[in-house]
Design a protein around this motif. Structure first.
Motif, short mmCIF file in Angstrom:
data_model
loop_
_atom_site.label_atom_id
_atom_site.label_comp_id
_atom_site.label_asym_id
_atom_site.label_seq_id
_atom_site.Cartn_x
_atom_site.Cartn_y
_atom_site.Cartn_z
N UNK A 96 0.86 -1.19 0.00
CA UNK A 96 0.00 0.00 0.00
C UNK A 96 0.89 1.23 0.00
N UNK A 97 0.37 2.28 -0.55
CA UNK A 97 1.14 3.52 -0.61
C UNK A 97 1.19 4.17 0.77
N UNK A 155 16.44 5.28 -10.05
CA UNK A 155 15.72 4.74 -11.19
C UNK A 155 14.25 4.60 -10.81
N UNK A 156 13.37 5.11 -11.64
CA UNK A 156 11.94 4.99 -11.43
C UNK A 156 11.41 3.97 -12.44
N UNK A 157 10.75 2.96 -11.94
CA UNK A 157 10.19 1.89 -12.76
C UNK A 157 8.82 1.55 -12.18
N UNK A 158 7.97 0.81 -12.91
CA UNK A 158 6.71 0.38 -12.30
C UNK A 158 6.99 -0.41 -11.02
N UNK A 159 6.16 -0.20 -10.01
CA UNK A 159 6.37 -0.81 -8.69
C UNK A 159 6.52 -2.34 -8.79
N UNK A 160 5.68 -2.97 -9.57
CA UNK A 160 5.70 -4.44 -9.68
C UNK A 160 6.99 -4.96 -10.33
N UNK A 161 7.73 -4.12 -11.02
CA UNK A 161 8.94 -4.54 -11.72
C UNK A 161 10.24 -4.25 -10.95
N UNK A 162 10.15 -3.58 -9.82
CA UNK A 162 11.35 -3.11 -9.12
C UNK A 162 12.29 -4.26 -8.72
N UNK A 163 11.77 -5.31 -8.13
CA UNK A 163 12.64 -6.42 -7.71
C UNK A 163 13.33 -7.07 -8.91
N UNK A 206 7.91 2.16 -8.23
CA UNK A 206 9.16 1.43 -8.08
C UNK A 206 10.33 2.40 -8.10
N UNK A 207 11.19 2.30 -7.12
CA UNK A 207 12.37 3.17 -7.01
C UNK A 207 13.59 2.33 -6.65
N UNK A 208 14.65 2.54 -7.40
CA UNK A 208 15.90 1.79 -7.20
C UNK A 208 17.03 2.79 -7.03
N UNK A 209 17.76 2.65 -5.95
CA UNK A 209 18.98 3.43 -5.78
C UNK A 209 20.11 2.63 -6.40
N UNK A 210 20.84 3.26 -7.30
CA UNK A 210 21.98 2.62 -7.95
C UNK A 210 23.21 3.45 -7.65
N UNK A 211 24.17 2.83 -6.95
CA UNK A 211 25.43 3.51 -6.62
C UNK A 211 26.54 2.88 -7.43
N UNK A 212 27.46 3.72 -7.92
CA UNK A 212 28.59 3.22 -8.68
C UNK A 212 29.27 4.35 -9.42
N UNK A 213 30.19 3.99 -10.28
CA UNK A 213 30.92 4.96 -11.10
C UNK A 213 30.05 5.34 -12.28
N UNK A 214 29.48 6.54 -12.26
CA UNK A 214 28.54 6.96 -13.29
C UNK A 214 29.19 7.17 -14.65
N UNK A 256 26.12 -1.04 -6.77
CA UNK A 256 25.11 -1.64 -5.92
C UNK A 256 23.74 -1.10 -6.31
N UNK A 257 22.77 -1.99 -6.49
CA UNK A 257 21.39 -1.62 -6.78
C UNK A 257 20.50 -2.13 -5.64
N UNK A 258 19.65 -1.23 -5.12
CA UNK A 258 18.78 -1.57 -4.00
C UNK A 258 17.37 -1.07 -4.28
N UNK A 259 16.39 -1.93 -4.05
CA UNK A 259 14.99 -1.55 -4.19
C UNK A 259 14.60 -0.73 -2.96
N UNK A 260 14.31 0.56 -3.16
CA UNK A 260 13.91 1.44 -2.06
C UNK A 260 12.45 1.88 -2.21
N UNK A 261 11.70 1.18 -3.04
CA UNK A 261 10.32 1.57 -3.35
C UNK A 261 9.46 1.75 -2.11
N UNK A 262 9.54 0.82 -1.18
CA UNK A 262 8.66 0.87 -0.02
C UNK A 262 9.21 1.74 1.09
N UNK A 263 10.36 2.35 0.88
CA UNK A 263 10.94 3.27 1.86
C UNK A 263 10.75 4.73 1.44
#
Length: 188
Positions: free
Chosen positions: A5-6, A75-83, A26-34, A99-106
């Motif tokens: 739930x939102x 990264x913004x993606x549909x919530x159902x596709x984040x994992x 869906x939200x993903x934090x991606x850390x690395x050498x851009x 490192x990629x981490x799903x932060x959608x629910x946070x």
């Protein structure tokens, strides 16, 4: 298994601007050498969007890639596709310092729209939100009344703001007070 739930259950407020929670994102934090070409290729494959420059957000359909810091993207993606997207990115970047981490629910996303949308956010954030200084495609990380947030303009009269889920109710209430009828300042 429970259904996600939102943060604010689609809360909305209408004043000099409309303030509304956007729902699940869906939200993903991606850390690395851009500057790493492998990272750019993985981002493009996962989102369809290219690499943004400093303080930019690039959209590709329902997806987007936002520059958050010299070594971080959102990264913004549909919530159902984040994992699945996190798994795809992790696989593509294995062996890389990334490192990629799903932060959608946070996190939560709130939209402020209408002719006074920039004014509403401008009351709370130390950012020049004039259309010339902050056009669509730009993103800023800042504070709203001492709460961490980032926001971008979708167009001249619509901005989206991302904040921590734990502060979403507070941020929504701040924006609603800033949007009260009769509170126009007329700066933007």
């Amino acid at each position: 298994m429970s259904e996600p739930i939102s943060a604010l259950n689609h809360a909305a407020y209408d004043g000099i601007a409309r303030v509304e929670e956007c729902g699940l994102q869906g939200m993903i934090t991606l850390r690395g050498d851009l500057s790493d070409k492998g990272l750019a290729k993985a981002v493009k494959a996962a989102t369809g969007a290219g690499m943004p420059g400093q303080r930019e957000i690039i959209f590709a359909g329902d997806n987007a890639v936002a520059w958050m810091s010299p070594d971080e993207l959102l990264l913004l993606v549909p919530h159902a596709e984040a994992d699945a997207k996190v798994a795809e990115l992790s696989n593509a970047l294995s062996g890389s310092f990334a490192m990629a981490v799903n932060v959608s629910d946070a996190r939560a996303i709130i939209r402020v729209s209408g002719p006074s949308a920039r004014e509403v956010i401008g009351k709370l954030a130390p950012v020049d939100l004039s259309r010339g200084a902050f056009p669509a495609g730009q993103i800023r990380r800042t504070r709203l009344a001492q709460v961490a947030a980032a926001f971008w303009a979708d167009d001249d009269n619509s901005l989206r703001l991302v904040c921590f889920r734990s502060t979403a109710d507070y941020v929504f209430k701040l924006l609603s007070v800033a949007a009260q009828p009769g509170s126009e300042v007329g700066v933007y």
